[in-house]
Write an enzyme that holds these catalytic residues in place. Sequence first.
Site, short mmCIF file in Angstrom:
data_model
loop_
_atom_site.label_atom_id
_atom_site.label_comp_id
_atom_site.label_asym_id
_atom_site.label_seq_id
_atom_site.Cartn_x
_atom_site.Cartn_y
_atom_site.Cartn_z
N ILE A 1 -4.21 4.00 0.54
CA ILE A 1 -4.36 4.81 2.34
C ILE A 1 -6.17 5.77 2.24
O ILE A 1 -7.09 5.51 2.99
CB ILE A 1 -2.70 5.48 3.01
CG1 ILE A 1 -2.27 4.65 2.73
CG2 ILE A 1 -4.23 5.25 4.58
CD1 ILE A 1 -0.46 4.70 3.26
N GLY B 1 -2.14 4.82 -4.66
CA GLY B 1 -1.54 4.38 -5.34
C GLY B 1 -0.97 4.25 -6.30
O GLY B 1 0.32 3.12 -6.71
N PHE C 1 1.00 -1.11 -0.12
CA PHE C 1 0.46 0.33 0.00
C PHE C 1 1.24 1.04 -0.11
O PHE C 1 1.81 1.28 0.32
CB PHE C 1 -0.44 -0.15 1.25
CG PHE C 1 0.22 0.45 2.38
CD1 PHE C 1 -0.18 1.05 3.27
CD2 PHE C 1 -0.10 -1.02 3.00
CE1 PHE C 1 0.37 1.58 4.20
CE2 PHE C 1 0.54 -1.24 4.42
CZ PHE C 1 1.38 -0.05 5.12
N CYS C 2 0.54 2.73 -0.57
CA CYS C 2 1.00 3.69 -0.69
C CYS C 2 -0.14 4.94 -0.37
O CYS C 2 -0.94 4.03 0.20
CB CYS C 2 1.66 4.08 -1.87
SG CYS C 2 1.36 3.88 -3.14
N THR C 3 0.35 6.44 -0.36
CA THR C 3 -0.84 7.44 -0.29
C THR C 3 -2.10 7.42 -1.14
O THR C 3 -2.98 7.08 -0.55
CB THR C 3 -0.09 8.82 0.17
OG1 THR C 3 1.79 8.16 0.50
CG2 THR C 3 -1.25 9.35 0.46
#
Length: 313
Positions: free
Chosen positions: A208, A183, A179-181
């Site tokens: 997220i 995508g 996951f990241c901020t």
Amino acid sequence: MNKRISIAALYHFTHSPLRHIDEIQEKLLVAGKKHEIKGTLLLAPEGINGTIAGSEKDVLSLIRLIEKSLEIDTLSWKRAYHDCNPFYRYKVKIKPEIVTMGQNSKKVSTVTGKHIEPKDWNAVISDPETIVLDTRNDYETAIGTFRNALDPKTKNFRDFPDYVKSQLQGAKHKKVAMFCTGGIRCEKASNYLIEQGFTDVCQLKGGILQYLEDIDVEDSLWQGECFVFDNRVAVDQTLAKGRYDQCYACRLPITESDKNHPHYQVGVSCHHCYQDRSTQQKARYAQRQKQQQLAKSRGHAHIGPPKILNQSS
């Protein structure tokens, strides 16, 4: 009338290299300035990435132009709101990559991990056999992450391949959920893992921010706040501005208690960067801070520090 600022976070990887980038850059610059948009857009042969802010009508107008210019049927983007514009300027930059990992990844538009909807994410990461991987940098993971997630402790996204080679080479048979901020880094990161032989890779769709929008707080497995790449600094579980401020020298998040640290001086340094800045740099920052305070006292526009961290970092 609602005068809140609309914030649009967007990215798109094209199926074929983007042509006429200079012309697209000029169109977006002219249109953004006409509509009083602020924020940053990055253009590269592989696509577009950025966050823009302005009135709802003007943001939508620029998004339609992006779709037309890049020949995109429907651009996927995430909306947020704030009481004032979280950016100081408007820039459209041409870069080698829209998110920089430096690996010349191939087919990012088609070869990525399986996208997991936020509603299904909790079940995926609750499996003890799944490696839950945070692809963000250390200053982001320090203020919030998912429960039991691995922290690569990278200073820069360019460090991610080294982390994979040194720490994950024995896990190519395992399921990896990343996951990241928003995508975009997972698109590059999952593409890289697949190139390296990982066979079961998935990623949180929309990142997220989409998870926090879709999942009720009482059901959330997110812990802390989420760093964002604008002057809000971070958002909480409800996507409202969080409790963090920012050091205007290094742009890293700081708390109110951090401001009591002996190395903190507004606009000049904090405990994160004090040792990394020369006397000459600190003097230059102090002068900049003085000029900004003078401009503010005279009622002039406050354009703020010259650099904002972005997701290429």
